[in-house]
Design an enzyme around this catalytic site. Structure first.
Site, PDB file in Angstrom:
ATOM      1  N   HIS A  23       1.040  -1.424   0.890  1.00 26.24           N
ATOM      2  CA  HIS A  23      -0.185  -0.217  -0.020  1.00 26.24           C
ATOM      3  C   HIS A  23       1.137   1.423  -0.109  1.00 26.24           C
ATOM      4  CE1 HIS A  23      -2.927  -2.492   2.276  1.00 26.24           C
ATOM      5  NE2 HIS A  23      -3.324  -2.612   0.979  1.00 26.24           N
ATOM      6  N   LYS A  47     -18.239  -5.380   8.484  1.00 28.39           N
ATOM      7  CA  LYS A  47     -17.237  -6.454   8.242  1.00 28.39           C
ATOM      8  C   LYS A  47     -15.760  -5.763   9.479  1.00 28.39           C
ATOM      9  CE  LYS A  47     -14.144  -6.801   4.400  1.00 28.39           C
ATOM     10  NZ  LYS A  47     -13.858  -6.543   3.319  1.00 28.39           N
ATOM     11  N   ARG A  97      -1.791  -6.164  -8.515  1.00 26.60           N
ATOM     12  CA  ARG A  97      -0.670  -6.809  -8.540  1.00 26.60           C
ATOM     13  C   ARG A  97      -0.112  -7.316  -9.412  1.00 26.60           C
ATOM     14  NH1 ARG A  97      -1.783  -8.272  -2.730  1.00 26.60           N
ATOM     15  NH2 ARG A  97      -4.264  -7.466  -3.337  1.00 26.60           N
ATOM     16  N   SER A 134      -2.810  -8.317   3.015  1.00 29.25           N
ATOM     17  CA  SER A 134      -3.063  -7.418   4.499  1.00 29.25           C
ATOM     18  C   SER A 134      -3.311  -8.626   4.785  1.00 29.25           C
ATOM     19  CB  SER A 134      -4.178  -6.497   4.308  1.00 29.25           C
ATOM     20  OG  SER A 134      -3.977  -5.282   4.703  1.00 29.25           O
TER      21      SER A 134
HETATM   22  O1  PNS Z   1      -8.530  -2.766   0.190  1.00 26.53           O
HETATM   23  P1  PNS Z   1     -10.275  -2.850  -0.512  1.00 26.53           P
HETATM   24  O2  PNS Z   1     -10.951  -3.602   1.001  1.00 26.53           O
HETATM   25  O3  PNS Z   1     -10.024  -4.187  -1.451  1.00 26.53           O
HETATM   26  O4  PNS Z   1     -10.931  -1.796  -0.666  1.00 26.53           O
HETATM   27  C1  PNS Z   1     -12.232  -1.960  -1.359  1.00 26.53           C
HETATM   28  C2  PNS Z   1     -12.798  -0.985  -1.580  1.00 26.53           C
HETATM   29  C3  PNS Z   1     -12.559   0.066  -0.019  1.00 26.53           C
HETATM   30  C4  PNS Z   1     -11.825   0.324  -1.857  1.00 26.53           C
HETATM   31  C5  PNS Z   1     -14.414  -0.440  -2.377  1.00 26.53           C
HETATM   32  O5  PNS Z   1     -14.551  -1.643  -1.218  1.00 26.53           O
HETATM   33  C6  PNS Z   1     -14.996   0.824  -2.296  1.00 26.53           C
HETATM   34  O6  PNS Z   1     -14.871   1.052  -2.898  1.00 26.53           O
HETATM   35  N1  PNS Z   1     -15.932   0.780  -1.349  1.00 26.53           N
HETATM   36  C7  PNS Z   1     -16.667   1.585  -0.785  1.00 26.53           C
HETATM   37  C8  PNS Z   1     -18.462   2.028  -1.277  1.00 26.53           C
HETATM   38  C9  PNS Z   1     -17.665   2.149  -2.915  1.00 26.53           C
HETATM   39  O7  PNS Z   1     -18.688   2.958  -3.253  1.00 26.53           O
HETATM   40  N2  PNS Z   1     -19.050   1.037  -3.151  1.00 26.53           N
HETATM   41  C10 PNS Z   1     -18.803   1.232  -4.635  1.00 26.53           C
HETATM   42  C11 PNS Z   1     -17.344   0.620  -4.993  1.00 26.53           C
HETATM   43  S1  PNS Z   1     -17.880   0.418  -6.966  1.00 26.53           S
END
Ligand code: PNS
Length: 166
Positions: A23, A47, A97, A134
């Site tokens: 990150h 979560k 990645r 993570s």
């Molecule tokens: O590190 P992650 O958990 O893979 O990140 C995913 C994340 C948090 C970027 C994605 O779930 C997100 O943007 N969540 C916010 C809610 C939202 O806007 N959801 C629609 C995304 S298209």
């Protein structure tokens, strides 16, 4: 009237449970492309995760203390596109990645653009960190493996503290 151009700002979103060197590599490289980087910790109350929200924020802030042009904020339970609009970001930045990341990220990037026109910029992950996530560093650390160099020192200490009390 000021003729100063507004800063070009991006958002680096994620769960950061916890932040890894992967990150941090993407966040540092985003600072070379944008004037300001907002690291957005997405909080999903449904979560639980391993680290609570204040701890994730604290670990990120300690890891980024010497990084100018970066700030850490929380995305509540709204949409990422709304958060980006509120902070004045012109793009989301995500690291890739490999193909699995791309398959996961592409629909989100397209959905965000569909919702508001928000663009996503993908940064090719540093090859030496391709195996770092993570979830994997937690699994390795909690089973007694050494994740030195894969996470910042503050995160290493936090992982060992969780391991030792479980
Ligand atoms: O590190 P992650 O958990 O893979 O990140 C995913 C994340 C948090 C970027 C994605 O779930 C997100 O943007 N969540 C916010 C809610 C939202 O806007 N959801 C629609 C995304 S298209």
């Amino acid at each position: 009237m000021s003729d100063a151009t507004p800063p070009r700002r991006c958002v680096c979103p994620g769960s950061f449970d916890p932040v890894t060197e992967g990150h941090l590599d993407v966040i540092r490289r985003a600072t070379a492309l944008f004037d300001e980087v907002v690291v957005a910790v997405v909080h999903n109350p449904a979560k639980a995760g391993t680290f609570d929200l204040p701890t994730r924020l604290d670990l990120l802030r300690q890891s980024l203390v010497a990084q100018p042009g970066v700030r850490v904020e929380v995305v509540g339970d709204g949409l990422l596109v709304d958060f980006c609009r509120d902070v004045g970001a012109v793009a989301v930045v995500k690291g890739l990645r490999g193909g699995t990341d791309f398959a996961y990220e592409l629909p989100m990037a397209l959905m965000n653009r569909h919702l508001s026109g928000l663009e996503t910029v993908f940064i090719a992950g540093e090859p030496s960190l391709t195996h770092v996530s993570s979830s994997l560093v937690k699994e390795v650390a909690f089973h007694g493996g050494d994740v030195t160099g894969l996470v910042p020192d503050v995160v290493l200490k936090a992982l060992l503290a969780v391991r030792d009390r479980t």
